[in-house]
Design a protein around this motif. Structure first.
Motif, mmCIF file in Angstrom:
data_model
loop_
_atom_site.group_PDB
_atom_site.id
_atom_site.type_symbol
_atom_site.label_atom_id
_atom_site.label_comp_id
_atom_site.label_asym_id
_atom_site.label_seq_id
_atom_site.Cartn_x
_atom_site.Cartn_y
_atom_site.Cartn_z
ATOM 1 N N LEU A 1 99.527 -16.276 -2.661
ATOM 2 C CA LEU A 1 100.680 -16.516 -1.794
ATOM 3 C C LEU A 1 101.315 -15.195 -1.389
ATOM 4 C CD1 LEU A 1 102.661 -18.364 -0.343
ATOM 5 C CD2 LEU A 1 103.942 -18.540 -2.511
ATOM 6 N N VAL B 1 100.302 -24.851 2.960
ATOM 7 C CA VAL B 1 101.285 -24.599 1.905
ATOM 8 C C VAL B 1 102.560 -23.970 2.457
ATOM 9 C CG1 VAL B 1 99.594 -24.527 0.040
ATOM 10 C CG2 VAL B 1 100.210 -22.411 1.208
ATOM 11 N N ALA B 2 102.486 -23.370 3.639
ATOM 12 C CA ALA B 2 103.673 -22.821 4.303
ATOM 13 C C ALA B 2 103.373 -22.672 5.788
ATOM 14 C CB ALA B 2 104.056 -21.471 3.696
ATOM 15 N N THR C 1 108.106 -23.515 3.200
ATOM 16 C CA THR C 1 107.124 -24.111 2.299
ATOM 17 C C THR C 1 106.877 -25.551 2.740
ATOM 18 O OG1 THR C 1 107.868 -22.732 0.474
ATOM 19 C CG2 THR C 1 106.655 -24.725 -0.107
#
Length: 172
Positions: free
Chosen positions: A147, A45-46, A166
């Motif tokens: 997150l 996701v990142a 991201t």
């Protein structure tokens, strides 16, 4: 095989390879790491930019337990030219520490699991060198609370969050 094509470039530029972590800050992997629970598919996701992942989206890493106590690893991403993947193996090299060897790469890399939530839904992985780091999640979309926790772990371990990017995860 985009990743393999970029490996010589990354190796030749090792001296200039970016560092995203203040290596003067101690880094620690999680002591209670459960390799069996870590197995499965993770969505990136990142991450901190690395040359071999330039232009990647829908990036996943799948860890499958092998008979000899190691994992088979397959990293896949979509690019404008289609799907790209690289495979290899991982072995536990200490509590929360993996030694990853990817096909075609002449050395094994240290991947440290810095944090994983209690249900093994979100993980933070970093390298002692600070040249890479990832936030992984079992689903393409990560809840805001996890997150934030993942970003806090990266910062605690000396990572410069201003360089965290991201990863685009499109719906299937």
């Amino acid at each position: 095989m985009r990743w393999l094509a970029l490996i010589p470039l990354a190796l030749s530029a090792c001296v200039a390879f970016p560092e995203y972590r203040d290596t003067g800050v101690p880094i620690s992997s999680i002591a209670t790491f459960d390799a069996a629970r870590y197995a499965g598919t993770w969505y990136e996701v990142a991450s901190f930019p690395v040359p071999f992942q330039a232009g990647c989206r829908n990036t996943t890493a799948t860890y499958t337990a092998a008979e000899n106590g190691t994992f088979d690893v397959v990293n896949i991403c979509d690019t404008d030219d289609g799907a790209d993947q690289i495979a290899g193996t991982a072995r536990v090299d200490g509590p929360g520490r993996l030694k990853i060897r990817l096909d075609g790469v002449p050395f094994a890399a240290d991947y440290w699991v810095l944090w994983v939530d209690t249900d093994y839904r979100t993980a933070v992985v970093g390298t002692p060198s600070g040249r890479a780091g990832w936030i992984l999640n079992r689903e393409p979309v990560i809840p805001a609370d996890r997150l934030k926790a993942a970003r806090d772990i990266l910062a605690f371990n000396g990572y410069d969050l201003s360089q965290l990017q991201t990863t685009m995860q499109e719906a299937p």
